[in-house]
Design an enzyme around this catalytic site. Sequence first.
Site, mmCIF file in Angstrom:
data_model
loop_
_atom_site.group_PDB
_atom_site.id
_atom_site.type_symbol
_atom_site.label_atom_id
_atom_site.label_comp_id
_atom_site.label_asym_id
_atom_site.label_seq_id
_atom_site.Cartn_x
_atom_site.Cartn_y
_atom_site.Cartn_z
ATOM 1 N N ASP A 261 -34.477 -7.891 18.980
ATOM 2 C CA ASP A 261 -33.789 -6.638 18.704
ATOM 3 C C ASP A 261 -34.676 -5.868 17.725
ATOM 4 O O ASP A 261 -34.808 -6.250 16.559
ATOM 5 C CB ASP A 261 -32.401 -6.896 18.105
ATOM 6 C CG ASP A 261 -31.559 -5.642 18.126
ATOM 7 O OD1 ASP A 261 -32.130 -4.542 18.247
ATOM 8 O OD2 ASP A 261 -30.320 -5.756 18.012
ATOM 9 N N ASP B 264 -28.531 -9.546 19.404
ATOM 10 C CA ASP B 264 -27.976 -9.278 18.064
ATOM 11 C C ASP B 264 -27.880 -10.557 17.234
ATOM 12 O O ASP B 264 -27.928 -10.502 16.011
ATOM 13 C CB ASP B 264 -26.559 -8.696 18.169
ATOM 14 C CG ASP B 264 -26.480 -7.409 18.965
ATOM 15 O OD1 ASP B 264 -27.314 -6.528 18.730
ATOM 16 O OD2 ASP B 264 -25.569 -7.289 19.811
ATOM 17 N N THR C 263 -29.069 0.255 14.143
ATOM 18 C CA THR C 263 -29.698 1.579 14.276
ATOM 19 C C THR C 263 -28.889 2.672 13.569
ATOM 20 O O THR C 263 -29.459 3.605 13.011
ATOM 21 C CB THR C 263 -29.889 1.917 15.777
ATOM 22 O OG1 THR C 263 -30.741 0.924 16.351
ATOM 23 C CG2 THR C 263 -30.523 3.273 15.974
ATOM 24 N N ILE D 69 -34.505 -2.931 16.204
ATOM 25 C CA ILE D 69 -33.727 -2.518 15.023
ATOM 26 C C ILE D 69 -32.286 -2.926 15.289
ATOM 27 O O ILE D 69 -31.640 -2.404 16.203
ATOM 28 C CB ILE D 69 -33.787 -0.994 14.760
ATOM 29 C CG1 ILE D 69 -35.226 -0.528 14.560
ATOM 30 C CG2 ILE D 69 -32.934 -0.651 13.536
ATOM 31 C CD1 ILE D 69 -35.356 0.969 14.230
ATOM 32 N N ASP D 70 -31.785 -3.883 14.509
ATOM 33 C CA ASP D 70 -30.375 -4.242 14.593
ATOM 34 C C ASP D 70 -29.663 -3.473 13.484
ATOM 35 O O ASP D 70 -29.891 -3.741 12.296
ATOM 36 C CB ASP D 70 -30.168 -5.749 14.435
ATOM 37 C CG ASP D 70 -28.713 -6.117 14.671
ATOM 38 O OD1 ASP D 70 -28.154 -5.694 15.692
ATOM 39 O OD2 ASP D 70 -28.139 -6.806 13.819
ATOM 40 N N GLU E 296 -33.830 -5.410 23.534
ATOM 41 C CA GLU E 296 -32.721 -4.486 23.784
ATOM 42 C C GLU E 296 -33.170 -3.252 24.561
ATOM 43 O O GLU E 296 -32.474 -2.800 25.462
ATOM 44 C CB GLU E 296 -32.068 -4.027 22.472
ATOM 45 C CG GLU E 296 -30.930 -3.050 22.781
ATOM 46 C CD GLU E 296 -30.148 -2.541 21.590
ATOM 47 O OE1 GLU E 296 -30.446 -2.917 20.452
ATOM 48 O OE2 GLU E 296 -29.228 -1.740 21.831
HETATM 49 P P1 2AM Z 1 -27.695 -2.201 17.338
HETATM 50 O O1 2AM Z 1 -27.704 -1.435 16.100
HETATM 51 O O2 2AM Z 1 -28.954 -2.930 17.631
HETATM 52 O O3 2AM Z 1 -27.230 -1.421 18.552
HETATM 53 C C1 2AM Z 1 -22.877 -3.853 14.519
HETATM 54 O O4 2AM Z 1 -21.520 -3.755 14.721
HETATM 55 C C2 2AM Z 1 -23.565 -4.528 15.680
HETATM 56 O O5 2AM Z 1 -23.171 -3.918 16.939
HETATM 57 C C3 2AM Z 1 -25.064 -4.406 15.613
HETATM 58 O O6 2AM Z 1 -25.593 -5.658 15.943
HETATM 59 C C4 2AM Z 1 -25.377 -3.317 16.635
HETATM 60 O O7 2AM Z 1 -26.666 -3.446 17.173
HETATM 61 C C5 2AM Z 1 -24.326 -3.577 17.687
HETATM 62 N N1 2AM Z 1 -23.974 -2.400 18.497
HETATM 63 C C6 2AM Z 1 -24.097 -1.115 18.179
HETATM 64 N N2 2AM Z 1 -23.658 -0.293 19.159
HETATM 65 C C7 2AM Z 1 -23.224 -1.102 20.140
HETATM 66 C C8 2AM Z 1 -22.661 -0.893 21.452
HETATM 67 N N3 2AM Z 1 -22.449 0.331 21.936
HETATM 68 N N4 2AM Z 1 -22.353 -1.976 22.203
HETATM 69 C C9 2AM Z 1 -22.579 -3.218 21.743
HETATM 70 N N5 2AM Z 1 -23.112 -3.471 20.523
HETATM 71 C C10 2AM Z 1 -23.434 -2.440 19.726
HETATM 72 CA CA CA Z 2 -28.377 -5.089 17.827
HETATM 73 CA CA CA Z 3 -31.043 -2.579 18.378
HETATM 74 CA CA CA Z 4 -28.536 -0.359 20.133
#
Ligand code: 2AM
Ligand code: CA
Ligand code: CA
Ligand code: CA
Length: 258
Positions: free
Chosen positions: A80, A208, A85, A82-83, A64
């Site tokens: 990923d 994700d 964050t 941290i999935d 990512e």
């Molecule tokens: P992330 O924390 O790695 O960004 C939760 O609803 C999911 O949406 C998680 O897998 C998160 O991954 C992802 N996510 C968070 N912000 C996002 C964004 N702006 N666009 C697309 N996906 C997002």
């Molecule tokens: Ca993610």
């Molecule tokens: Ca992430």
């Molecule tokens: Ca992210």
Amino acid sequence: MISFIKNLALEAGRLCLEGQKNLSLHDLEFKSEKDIVTETDKKVEAFLVKAILARYPDHGVLGEEYGAVQTKSGLRWIIDPIDGTTSFVHRLPFYSISIALEKEGEPVLGVVYAPALNQLFYAEKGKGAFVGDTAIHVSETRELDKAVMATGFACLRAGRQKNNLPIFNEIVPKLRDIRRFGSAALDLCYTALGSLDGFWEMNLNIYDIAAGTVILKEAGGVVTDFTGGGQFPEKGIAAANKALHNELVRILTGFHVL
Ligand code: 2AM
Ligand code: CA
Ligand code: CA
Ligand code: CA
């Protein structure tokens, strides 16, 4: 190979717990208005990519935070760091490290580790799915009104016009209850574990869902896009045991997200 990746995920988990100690909610970096990235996201991805490419120099990587390294062998790691964050920075336990291996476009190995919960999920195609040493399987729930599912709202943070709220309004009243953990990788793993009966979301990215998809399929689950097809499940993902997947797709297919 899988034990090497499991060990890397455990080490990455230690980096997360360590990184969280020095994290301030008032000193965050944003990729866009609501899209947070921390030093730990970058540190974990750099650590994983370096270790994986040192061992497998002809493999490719997609992460990512740092993007792509082309593959010379048809094998590519999808990472990923941290999935979830947002959960990580708010000190909620539902975040994970997600690592998948893709062979000629198909994810064939997945490891998902939730450090705050010390839960390590993994699967290899054809060999079953596990949490720790225990084999896992999807639930046997067949009716929506006995089902607890998860969803998420990546679509809203991405500022997309098509969003999950009308779908949420349609599905949630039919369910026993709904959860929102904030890590799509963990949503897929909890469906694989049978704790959740299903999961849907839209506007995700391949990193994700790649690892969670292997784990859920190996646990007997079904993962598709909203129409029941397989091409771009990250745009709209429907995941559940076979019976509830049919029910989910029956509803979701009316919402055009591609
Ligand atoms: P992330 O924390 O790695 O960004 C939760 O609803 C999911 O949406 C998680 O897998 C998160 O991954 C992802 N996510 C968070 N912000 C996002 C964004 N702006 N666009 C697309 N996906 C997002
Ligand atoms: Ca993610
Ligand atoms: Ca992430
Ligand atoms: Ca992210």
